[in-house]
Design an enzyme around this catalytic site. Structure first.
Site, short mmCIF file in Angstrom:
data_model
loop_
_atom_site.label_atom_id
_atom_site.label_comp_id
_atom_site.label_asym_id
_atom_site.label_seq_id
_atom_site.Cartn_x
_atom_site.Cartn_y
_atom_site.Cartn_z
CG HIS A 51 -1.27 -1.29 1.78
ND1 HIS A 51 -2.57 -1.92 1.36
CD2 HIS A 51 -0.75 -1.93 2.65
CE1 HIS A 51 -2.71 -2.93 2.02
NE2 HIS A 51 -1.72 -3.03 2.76
CB ALA A 55 0.30 1.20 4.57
#
Length: 469
Positions: free
Chosen positions: A371, A388
């Site tokens: 991500h 992420a």
């Protein structure tokens, strides 16, 4: 091609292409990912070696020569563009040691190798001075018509009549002159000076050699192309789009015949040189460009664009991936909406996920960046997890610096790695960290302000605000 006669190919490539309304040379406009001239050379080079292929160049000659230099073909310059007959005249010295020459057009890109071979074999079999490649398109309007001897029942040509000179009866003849010819060199150059400029454009037309050679008791014959698309030329942007669409659909059909599934092939853009392995699935609106090679058993979802890249077997590319000049190993998983910039190298079973961008980065087997991440100038080992929001800070405004991440490293979310830096094998990076120094193997690194909790602070703050009202 095996023959006792020495055979050359001349390609007419000197034209400006006025109707394209372009600053670029006509023959360098592209369809299916390659210049028009490149398609013609590719067909010719399967028949004779590049040393026997002569491109006649004129408008923007230096640009054309530079673009085609790697092909190994020869170049002859036509300094003044005075027609196709004048263009061939420039090859007199280059062709003096050849017995026959086949004349192709640099703006007729769909010509096939087997058609070139058929044309020359027919030319040699009939011992002709000139052999004309013809076709019967659905709409022959605008083309010169070829009339054969003996009421059309002969291979020998009686005459060619241009569109403006056709009678209503002659207009019913749908057999057209494609502008592609084979000549015996000796009678060609012995009669070429008989061409005149007695035409509306004041140019020397190679087409007129049919009447000249016939009048000199030389044999002129014709052979039909199997597919009229092969001899369609490019004069306008509409022509360019039409032939590009035809060639790309033809490419899709070839791939499907070889075991590739392509859904809605008319929506896909697949360049001529692309290779795709069997049992790969290609969804609508996919672009495979340049020298891309796709392995077997891949699944490429819609809106993915792959250019000049190699994709291994069993790779899944979810929607909207962009892959440029990179490598992806077997069983990797990409996307949706990831961007692999040049020199990215993604290992086996690695994951590059939503809105992840890589550049000059190698990702080891089984590593994951799922991500919202940027990885530039980075070496990542095996079994690594990139949280992420991780960013490698690789540029100081002047120079680029590298990041090395060892095997089995865990990088927490929202981490900034300021290069040059190295994270040792098995190390952990706390979420929200800004890491500026190397991290030893199996260490924990945390680079963030310590959390402070002040109990009851919010209640006091609201009370103070209420008093001020």
């Amino acid at each position: 091609m095996t023959t006792n006669r020495k055979f050359a190919i001349a390609i007419l490539a000197a034209g400006k292409g006025t109707r394209l309304k372009s600053k670029h040379p006509k023959v360098l406009h592209e369809i299916a990912g390659k210049p028009l001239l490149d398609h013609v050379v590719a067909a010719a080079a399967k028949v004779v070696p590049p040393s026997q292929i002569f491109a006649i160049i004129g408008h923007e000659a230096d640009r054309v020569r530079e673009a085609m230099q790697a092909s190994g073909i020869q170049f002859v310059e036509q300094k003044e563009q005075r027609g196709t007959g004048h263009a061939i005249l420039q090859t007199r010295d280059a062709l003096k040691d050849f017995d026959d020459v086949l004349v192709l057009s640099g703006d007729v890109p769909l010509i096939r190798t087997d058609t070139v071979e058929r044309l020359f074999a027919f030319h040699r079999e009939h011992a002709a001075a000139m052999t004309i490649l013809t076709t019967e398109p659905p709409d022959p309007f605008g083309y010169g018509r070829v009339f054969r001897k003996h009421a059309g029942q002969s291979d020998e040509v009686d005459r060619i009549v241009e569109q403006k000179q056709l009678t209503p009866e002659q207009a019913r003849n749908r057999e057209i002159n494609s502008g592609i010819y084979a000549f015996r060199v000796q009678p060609l150059f012995a009669n070429l000076d008989k061409l005149t400029t007695d035409n509306p454009h004041g140019e020397y037309y190679l087409t007129d050699m049919a009447a000249i050679l016939g009048g000199a008791s030389e044999k002129v014959v014709a052979i039909r192309a199997d597919d009229s698309h092969e001899v369609l030329g490019v004069n306008t942007r509409q022509d360019l789009a039409s032939l590009d669409a035809h060639l790309r659909l033809q490419k899709c059909q070839q791939l499907m015949s070889a075991g590739v599934s392509i859904f809605k092939p008319e929506t896909c853009m697949i360049d001529s040189d692309v290779e795709v392995g069997p049992d790969t699935i290609i969804e609508p609106f996919v672009q495979l460009l340049g020298n891309t090679k796709i392995g077997a058993d891949c699944h490429i979802k819609s809106y993915t664009v792959i250019s000049n890249s190699t994709i291994g077997d069993g790779v899944l590319l979810r929607h909207g991936c962009i892959v440029d000049s990179s490598k992806v190993a077997a069983r990797a998983l990409l996307g949706p909406y990831c961007h692999l910039r040049p020199a990215s190298d993604i290992g086996e079973e690695a994951h590059i996920g939503n809105f992840v961008e890589t550049k000059k980065t190698r990702v080891g087997k089984g590593s994951k960046a799922n991500h919202l991440t940027y990885l530039g100038d980075t070496e990542i080992g095996t079994g690594v997890n990139i949280g992420a929001g991780t960013i490698t800070c690789n540029y100081d405004g002047v120079n680029k610096f590298g990041t090395i991440i060892g095997d089995n490293v865990f990088v927490g979310s929202d981490t900034t790695l300021v290069a040059p830096i190295e994270l040792g094998k098995g190390s952990y990076i706390g979420a929200g960290s800004c890491i500026t120094e190397n991290v030893p193997d199996d260490a924990l690194a945390i680079g963030r302000g310590r959390q402070v909790v002040k109990e009851g602070w919010a209640t006091k703050k609201r009370a103070e605000q209420k008093k001020k009202k």
